[in-house]
Design a protein around this motif. Structure first.
Motif, PDB file in Angstrom:
ATOM      1  N   THR A   1       1.698   8.629  13.615  1.00 48.85           N
ATOM      2  CA  THR A   1       1.249   7.267  13.313  1.00 48.85           C
ATOM      3  C   THR A   1       1.082   6.521  14.629  1.00 48.85           C
ATOM      4  O   THR A   1       1.248   7.090  15.712  1.00 48.85           O
ATOM      5  CB  THR A   1       2.256   6.555  12.379  1.00 48.85           C
TER       6      THR A   1
ATOM      7  N   TRP B   1      -2.099   1.386  13.729  1.00 43.74           N
ATOM      8  CA  TRP B   1      -2.263   1.653  12.287  1.00 43.74           C
ATOM      9  C   TRP B   1      -1.260   0.820  11.481  1.00 43.74           C
ATOM     10  O   TRP B   1      -1.620   0.140  10.536  1.00 43.74           O
ATOM     11  CB  TRP B   1      -2.063   3.146  11.971  1.00 43.74           C
TER      12      TRP B   1
ATOM     13  N   ARG C   1      -2.370  -2.423   9.106  1.00 38.55           N
ATOM     14  CA  ARG C   1      -2.282  -2.233   7.640  1.00 38.55           C
ATOM     15  C   ARG C   1      -1.198  -3.085   6.984  1.00 38.55           C
ATOM     16  O   ARG C   1      -1.287  -3.418   5.816  1.00 38.55           O
ATOM     17  CB  ARG C   1      -1.970  -0.773   7.287  1.00 38.55           C
TER      18      ARG C   1
ATOM     19  N   CYS D   1      12.384  -4.649  -5.614  1.00 37.32           N
ATOM     20  CA  CYS D   1      12.040  -5.790  -4.750  1.00 37.32           C
ATOM     21  C   CYS D   1      12.036  -7.123  -5.500  1.00 37.32           C
ATOM     22  O   CYS D   1      11.951  -8.181  -4.884  1.00 37.32           O
ATOM     23  CB  CYS D   1      10.692  -5.552  -4.093  1.00 37.32           C
TER      24      CYS D   1
ATOM     25  N   ARG E   1       4.677   9.637   6.483  1.00 38.70           N
ATOM     26  CA  ARG E   1       4.249   8.475   7.283  1.00 38.70           C
ATOM     27  C   ARG E   1       3.722   7.339   6.410  1.00 38.70           C
ATOM     28  O   ARG E   1       3.621   6.205   6.850  1.00 38.70           O
ATOM     29  CB  ARG E   1       3.177   8.897   8.292  1.00 38.70           C
TER      30      ARG E   1
ATOM     31  N   MET F   1       5.893   6.454  -3.048  1.00 38.06           N
ATOM     32  CA  MET F   1       5.085   5.287  -3.424  1.00 38.06           C
ATOM     33  C   MET F   1       3.595   5.618  -3.414  1.00 38.06           C
ATOM     34  O   MET F   1       3.102   6.269  -2.491  1.00 38.06           O
ATOM     35  CB  MET F   1       5.347   4.141  -2.434  1.00 38.06           C
TER      36      MET F   1
ATOM     37  N   GLY G   1       0.766   3.822  -2.577  1.00 33.79           N
ATOM     38  CA  GLY G   1       0.572   2.574  -1.844  1.00 33.79           C
ATOM     39  C   GLY G   1      -0.558   1.715  -2.399  1.00 33.79           C
ATOM     40  O   GLY G   1      -0.417   0.495  -2.541  1.00 33.79           O
ATOM     41  N   GLN G   2      -1.663   2.362  -2.726  1.00 33.92           N
ATOM     42  CA  GLN G   2      -2.819   1.567  -3.177  1.00 33.92           C
ATOM     43  C   GLN G   2      -2.572   0.947  -4.553  1.00 33.92           C
ATOM     44  O   GLN G   2      -2.959  -0.188  -4.809  1.00 33.92           O
ATOM     45  CB  GLN G   2      -4.067   2.430  -3.175  1.00 33.92           C
TER      46      GLN G   2
ATOM     47  N   ASN H   1       4.395  -6.847   2.961  1.00 32.24           N
ATOM     48  CA  ASN H   1       3.218  -6.512   3.737  1.00 32.24           C
ATOM     49  C   ASN H   1       2.464  -7.815   4.014  1.00 32.24           C
ATOM     50  O   ASN H   1       2.221  -8.599   3.091  1.00 32.24           O
ATOM     51  CB  ASN H   1       2.377  -5.568   2.855  1.00 32.24           C
TER      52      ASN H   1
ATOM     53  N   ASN I   1       9.820  -4.109   5.158  1.00 31.27           N
ATOM     54  CA  ASN I   1      10.117  -4.404   3.747  1.00 31.27           C
ATOM     55  C   ASN I   1      11.582  -4.042   3.473  1.00 31.27           C
ATOM     56  O   ASN I   1      11.935  -2.864   3.453  1.00 31.27           O
ATOM     57  CB  ASN I   1       9.165  -3.578   2.871  1.00 31.27           C
TER      58      ASN I   1
HETATM   59  N1  COA Z   1      -0.127   6.179  10.185  1.00 28.11           N
HETATM   60  C1  COA Z   1      -1.354   6.657  10.288  1.00 28.11           C
HETATM   61  N2  COA Z   1      -2.092   7.026   9.235  1.00 28.11           N
HETATM   62  C2  COA Z   1      -1.537   6.891   8.017  1.00 28.11           C
HETATM   63  C3  COA Z   1      -0.245   6.390   7.825  1.00 28.11           C
HETATM   64  C4  COA Z   1       0.473   6.022   8.973  1.00 28.11           C
HETATM   65  N3  COA Z   1       1.717   5.530   8.911  1.00 28.11           N
HETATM   66  N4  COA Z   1       0.035   6.368   6.522  1.00 28.11           N
HETATM   67  C5  COA Z   1      -1.048   6.828   5.867  1.00 28.11           C
HETATM   68  N5  COA Z   1      -2.005   7.155   6.791  1.00 28.11           N
HETATM   69  C6  COA Z   1      -3.318   7.710   6.566  1.00 28.11           C
HETATM   70  C7  COA Z   1      -3.446   8.431   5.248  1.00 28.11           C
HETATM   71  O1  COA Z   1      -2.969   9.751   5.375  1.00 28.11           O
HETATM   72  C8  COA Z   1      -4.906   8.358   4.983  1.00 28.11           C
HETATM   73  O2  COA Z   1      -5.545   9.337   5.767  1.00 28.11           O
HETATM   74  P1  COA Z   1      -6.770  10.185   5.164  1.00 28.11           P
HETATM   75  O3  COA Z   1      -7.821   9.161   4.846  1.00 28.11           O
HETATM   76  O4  COA Z   1      -7.097  11.105   6.266  1.00 28.11           O
HETATM   77  O5  COA Z   1      -6.227  10.839   3.939  1.00 28.11           O
HETATM   78  C9  COA Z   1      -5.318   7.009   5.590  1.00 28.11           C
HETATM   79  O6  COA Z   1      -4.264   6.632   6.475  1.00 28.11           O
HETATM   80  C10 COA Z   1      -5.498   5.931   4.559  1.00 28.11           C
HETATM   81  O7  COA Z   1      -4.392   5.971   3.689  1.00 28.11           O
HETATM   82  P2  COA Z   1      -4.233   4.927   2.555  1.00 28.11           P
HETATM   83  O8  COA Z   1      -2.984   5.207   1.784  1.00 28.11           O
HETATM   84  O9  COA Z   1      -5.544   4.860   1.798  1.00 28.11           O
HETATM   85  O10 COA Z   1      -4.068   3.582   3.402  1.00 28.11           O
HETATM   86  P3  COA Z   1      -4.147   2.105   2.918  1.00 28.11           P
HETATM   87  O11 COA Z   1      -5.225   1.410   3.652  1.00 28.11           O
HETATM   88  O12 COA Z   1      -4.094   1.986   1.418  1.00 28.11           O
HETATM   89  O13 COA Z   1      -2.752   1.528   3.464  1.00 28.11           O
HETATM   90  C11 COA Z   1      -0.523   1.038   2.719  1.00 28.11           C
HETATM   91  C12 COA Z   1      -1.547   2.117   3.042  1.00 28.11           C
HETATM   92  C13 COA Z   1       0.738   1.731   2.243  1.00 28.11           C
HETATM   93  C14 COA Z   1      -0.236   0.253   3.985  1.00 28.11           C
HETATM   94  C15 COA Z   1      -1.109   0.107   1.628  1.00 28.11           C
HETATM   95  O14 COA Z   1      -1.551   0.855   0.535  1.00 28.11           O
HETATM   96  C16 COA Z   1      -0.094  -0.884   1.160  1.00 28.11           C
HETATM   97  O15 COA Z   1       0.226  -1.812   1.884  1.00 28.11           O
HETATM   98  N6  COA Z   1       0.404  -0.729  -0.067  1.00 28.11           N
HETATM   99  C17 COA Z   1       1.449  -1.597  -0.606  1.00 28.11           C
HETATM  100  C18 COA Z   1       2.751  -1.048  -0.132  1.00 28.11           C
HETATM  101  C19 COA Z   1       3.885  -1.979  -0.406  1.00 28.11           C
HETATM  102  O16 COA Z   1       3.893  -3.074   0.075  1.00 28.11           O
HETATM  103  N7  COA Z   1       4.850  -1.497  -1.176  1.00 28.11           N
HETATM  104  C20 COA Z   1       6.021  -2.174  -1.484  1.00 28.11           C
HETATM  105  C21 COA Z   1       5.781  -3.208  -2.500  1.00 28.11           C
HETATM  106  S1  COA Z   1       7.270  -3.760  -3.098  1.00 28.11           S
END
Ligand code: COA
Length: 320
Positions: free
Chosen positions: A28, A32, A36, A111, A150, A210, A212-213, A250, A277
């Protein structure tokens, strides 16, 4: 009858883990993670367990409230990372702070836990079952993280926050809460399987999974909806609200909620960049930081809003 917050406290582990530190463990980068989530660092325990952090936060809240621990007759700890199944965390905090007159239990609502704990305390107080309650959100999520994933391990942190509440005649209080068990799959941790002389499945490590999306979509929809419903029930206009203290999951979620409510981002304080978080602990930690900075005045209207695993959500409008 209503309730008022008399004092707050919090405790964060000493050890800071930055995004660059994490980049040495999983594939990571600071870019990133911060783009995010807004998170730049988090606290990760090296020796502080959930009970210890909860007890420190509780002591600080008792001091801040200017009461004696003897006066507390209810302790509720919201946690998904209790150190033991029994005794519960609240009983251990009772012992640590000498609150021998309290009835003590934990609640599990991920949460949303602190919001649910505050509502429970209010119900106890309004029905005369308690006078003064200590509420704590405390988590050592680091012990439940898959440190090879990650997608999750970069988002969470450890910490505890607490508040003392007591009855008040003239404070505004309104709430909306909800749950959707059909979406429980989106955020899970540690299934405990049958393991007895008849069936032996063994038990997995308790690790957070989780989608995430799915959770992101849920959070940005449910938080503004339940906040709007709460304000409507109370007959309060959004412009009258001083601060919206959201669960710190987030920064993108926080900004999106501000946008959907058409309220200025300045009314949405955040510390997710420092602590990540911390689940049930995030709202009381932020509340305590703001309280100690002197950012609240009598009659300020605050909205607290939690959302997360279960799935669960809830918002509370209260008057400082
Ligand atoms: N570092 C680098 N790349 C990462 C990564 C990290 N820590 N974690 C995931 N990726 C990669 C994925 O493997 C994926 O790669 P790919 O396209 O080659 O498969 C790419 O990044 C996109 O992953 P994705 O899950 O679609 O990212 P996203 O834009 O949806 O962001 C979160 C991920 C988790 C940040 C986002 O979904 C989120 O904030 N969700 C809510 C989480 C939360 O707040 N939960 C608690 C609520 S109580």
């Amino acid at each position: 009858m209503s309730i008022q917050i008399l004092g707050t406290g919090s405790y964060l582990p000493e050890n800071i883990m930055t995004n660059d530190d994490l980049a040495k463990i999983v594939d990571t980068s600071d870019e990133w993670i911060s783009s995010r989530s807004g998170i730049r660092q988090r606290r990760i325990s090296s020796d502080e367990m959930t009970t210890k952090m909860a007890s420190f936060a509780a002591k600080r809240a008792v001091e801040n409230a200017g009461i004696s621990a003897d006066n507390i007759d209810l302790i509720i700890v919201a946690t998904l990372s209790a150190d033991k199944a029994t005794p519960n965390t609240a009983c251990q905090v009772q012992e640590a702070i000498g609150a021998q007159n309290a009835v003590c239990f934990d609640i599990s609502a991920a949460c949303s836990g602190f919001v649910f704990a505050l509502n429970t305390a209010r119900a106890y107080i309004e029905t005369g079952m308690a006078n003064t309650a200590l509420l704590i959100g405390a988590e050592t999520l680091s012990k439940m993280m898959d440190w090879t994933d990650r997608g999750t391990c970069v988002l969470f942190g450890d910490g505890a926050g607490a508040a003392i509440v007591t009855k008040a005649e003239d404070r505004i209080y309104e709430t909306v809460t909800g749950s959707d068990g059909s979406k429980g799959f989106a955020l899970t941790c540690g299934e405990r399987k049958l393991n007895n002389p008849l069936v032996q499945h063994g038990n997995e490590l308790a690790q957070i999974y989780m989608d995430g999306q799915e959770v992101f979509r849920f959070a940005v929809t449910v938080a503004p909806k339940c906040i709007k419903e709460t304000l409507l029930k109370a007959g309060i206009e959004k412009e009258q609200v001083r601060y919206y203290i959201l669960h710190q999951a987030n920064l993108r979620i926080i900004k999106s909620v501000a946008k959907r409510l058409k309220e200025p981002e300045e009314k949405f304080p955040h510390d997710v960049e420092k602590y990540g978080n911390t689940s049930s602990a995030s709202i009381p930690i932020l509340l305590d930081e703001m309280n100690r900075e002197g950012r609240f005045s009598r009659h300020d209207l605050l909205v607290l809003c939690g959302f997360g695993g279960g799935l669960t959500w809830g918002s509370i409008l209260l008057e400082w």
